[in-house]
Scaffold this motif. Sequence first.
Motif, mmCIF file in Angstrom:
data_model
loop_
_atom_site.group_PDB
_atom_site.id
_atom_site.type_symbol
_atom_site.label_atom_id
_atom_site.label_comp_id
_atom_site.label_asym_id
_atom_site.label_seq_id
_atom_site.Cartn_x
_atom_site.Cartn_y
_atom_site.Cartn_z
ATOM 1 N N LEU A 22 0.848 -1.041 -0.090
ATOM 2 C CA LEU A 22 0.208 0.009 -0.100
ATOM 3 C C LEU A 22 0.943 1.373 0.208
ATOM 4 O O LEU A 22 0.663 2.514 -0.517
ATOM 5 N N GLY A 31 -0.806 2.534 -4.156
ATOM 6 C CA GLY A 31 -1.757 1.645 -3.639
ATOM 7 C C GLY A 31 -1.722 0.209 -4.403
ATOM 8 O O GLY A 31 -0.823 -0.223 -5.191
ATOM 9 N N VAL A 63 -6.280 3.819 5.492
ATOM 10 C CA VAL A 63 -6.347 3.059 4.471
ATOM 11 C C VAL A 63 -7.754 3.349 3.752
ATOM 12 O O VAL A 63 -8.687 3.195 4.403
ATOM 13 N N LEU A 90 -5.562 2.204 -0.850
ATOM 14 C CA LEU A 90 -4.243 3.068 -0.778
ATOM 15 C C LEU A 90 -4.365 3.959 0.516
ATOM 16 O O LEU A 90 -5.221 3.960 1.219
#
Length: 193
Positions: A22, A31, A63, A90
């Motif tokens: 990520l 991401g 996230v 991401l």
Amino acid sequence: MERESAGKRFYGDKLKRATHLLLFKRGKMPGAREWELKMKLGRNYEEIVNQLNTLLNDLDLEVRKILEEPVGSTMGSESTRSGGTEARFLVGLKGSLTLREARMCGWRIDNLSALSVAISYLISKQGKSPRNDVEKLLAYKFGRWRAMTLVDVFIRSGYLNEDETGLLSLGWRTRAEVDLRSLMTLVLEARPS
């Protein structure tokens, strides 16, 4: 005792792998896609992502799961409603950047202003507008050739989408990274000089 430490280490390894997927850019897009996480982390990838989210919370990061439309599709089309979208995960800021921090993001300030103008214009036109209209608006301040180049950069970066008819719409990255409500509030509060 050994079984517990092996289980924690295994789960810790998956957490490290999720962090790497990520945070580090592989290719042009930030991401990782949902299928990548599922392949690298296993079936319980959502639990691992949730645990990573709680760890990042202290760092003012989160996230985000963003639905990414297939290229060339329009918002609200049949393929989108039938599950044709892909999810991308991401890491983004929970808060906002200071002006000093924004300078270090890799974009020139005039390019950021052009992006905010393009996004604001698209929002004012209900999310869609012909490419020529956006280029004309940007050309007024930046010149015709630079406006065409900037629109291409915004499309390649994922901030704008263009369909086969030349209609621009907001991209997945705009929905992920830009606080549209705050942007429109700032635009409305700005006074022409």
